[in-house]
Design an enzyme around this catalytic site. Structure first.
Site, short mmCIF file in Angstrom:
data_model
loop_
_atom_site.label_atom_id
_atom_site.label_comp_id
_atom_site.label_asym_id
_atom_site.label_seq_id
_atom_site.Cartn_x
_atom_site.Cartn_y
_atom_site.Cartn_z
N ASP A 178 -2.97 -2.30 5.66
CA ASP A 178 -2.90 -3.73 5.99
C ASP A 178 -4.20 -4.17 5.73
OD1 ASP A 178 -1.74 -5.95 6.96
OD2 ASP A 178 -2.34 -5.79 9.08
N HIS A 223 -3.61 -6.57 -3.39
CA HIS A 223 -2.82 -5.72 -3.66
C HIS A 223 -3.24 -4.51 -4.62
CE1 HIS A 223 -0.14 -7.01 -0.42
NE2 HIS A 223 -0.05 -8.19 -1.22
N TRP A 276 -8.49 -9.40 2.39
CA TRP A 276 -9.46 -9.03 1.28
C TRP A 276 -9.52 -9.91 0.27
CZ3 TRP A 276 -9.97 -7.34 -3.45
CH2 TRP A 276 -11.28 -6.58 -3.89
N LEU A 301 0.57 18.48 -2.36
CA LEU A 301 0.62 17.20 -1.27
C LEU A 301 1.88 16.59 -1.59
CD1 LEU A 301 -0.61 15.18 0.47
CD2 LEU A 301 -1.45 13.74 -1.13
N ASN A 328 -4.71 -6.18 2.56
CA ASN A 328 -4.98 -6.80 1.21
C ASN A 328 -5.04 -8.04 0.76
OD1 ASN A 328 -4.78 -4.04 0.45
ND2 ASN A 328 -2.78 -3.98 0.09
#
Length: 252
Positions: free
Chosen positions: A30, A47, A35, A141, A32
């Site tokens: 959360d 984003h 910012w 991963l 983006n």
């Protein structure tokens, strides 16, 4: 003598990797938009910066003992945002997936997507299917990207599948248990998250992994996602390692 010393000299020992006991980390990325707004930039710039942070976190996660990571990219409620932002995000998803395909395959990342794909653009769905197939055998991963995902929507779809299986004779009502429902969730085959992190200072879960995170530990940080670093992740993991998880029981 100098030559002998050179031959027998040992290379410096590599630092040992630290395992904090976190197998699966889930992240609500959360902040983006905020910012970007702080810098006078359009939300999509935030984003794009956030997507770059994902790459850094994913690259380092296995060295921190993390084997599964789930990131919240686009929720079922995010369709309420402006058409410009939604279309920009969808375009960015497709671009990033295609651009990072080689790197993800090389680095041993198994990329999968969770959420309802029926509303997504066919070209995006095709791109998602292709990289899932390409990275399926990777084991370093597992990265699950939640696109058009909502915990309630996932449970609704799982319940509908259970009802259909019962109606068509593949399952009896008596056989419906936690395992039966979990087997119909988008995250089938993945362990439940040990830790859920939310950035940007908000302290809610926003319909994320409602079933799976029932016993997860939570960390909320004021850091906006584009500013979130591997160092902060490491600090959070260190705090997690000091917690006592009882899962509803009492330790003697």
């Amino acid at each position: 003598m100098a030559l002998q010393d050179k031959k027998t000299a040992k290379t410096p020992a590599q630092p040992e990797l630290t395992d904090y006991g976190v197998r699966h980390v889930a992240i609500i990325m959360d902040g983006n938009g905020r910012w970007a707004k702080k810098r006078g930039w359009p939300r999509l710039a935030g984003h794009r910066k956030g997507a770059e942070q994902i790459k850094k976190i994913v690259r380092e996660a296995p060295d921190l003992g993390i084997r599964y990571m789930t990131i919240y990219a686009f929720s079922t409620e995010n369709w309420k945002r402006s058409l410009i932002e939604v279309l920009g995000l969808m375009k960015m998803f497709r671009f990033m997936i295609r651009r990072e395909a080689d790197a993800l395959a090389t680095e041993g990342v198994n990329l999968r997507f969770i959420g309802d794909r029926s509303r997504l653009d066919p070209a995006l769905r095709e791109t998602m299917d292709a990289i899932e197939a390409r990275t399926k055998g990777n084991t370093r991963l597992t990265l699950a990207v939640a696109i058009n995902y909502g915990g309630r929507d996932e449970l609704r779809r799982a319940a509908a599948q259970l009802a259909l299986d019962c109606a068509e004779g593949r399952l009896s009502v008596e056989d419906i248990d936690d395992a039966a429902l979990a087997a119909r969730l988008d995250t089938v085959g993945m362990p439940d998250p040990d830790l859920v992190i939310r950035t940007s200072g908000e302290t809610r879960i926003s319909n994320f992994l409602s079933w799976q995170a029932a016993y997860a530990e939570y960390e909320f940080t004021d850091t906006l996602w584009p500013d979130f670093t591997v160092e902060e992740l490491t600090d959070i993991l260190a705090r997690f390692s000091g917690r006592e998880r009882r899962f509803g029981g009492v330790k003697s």
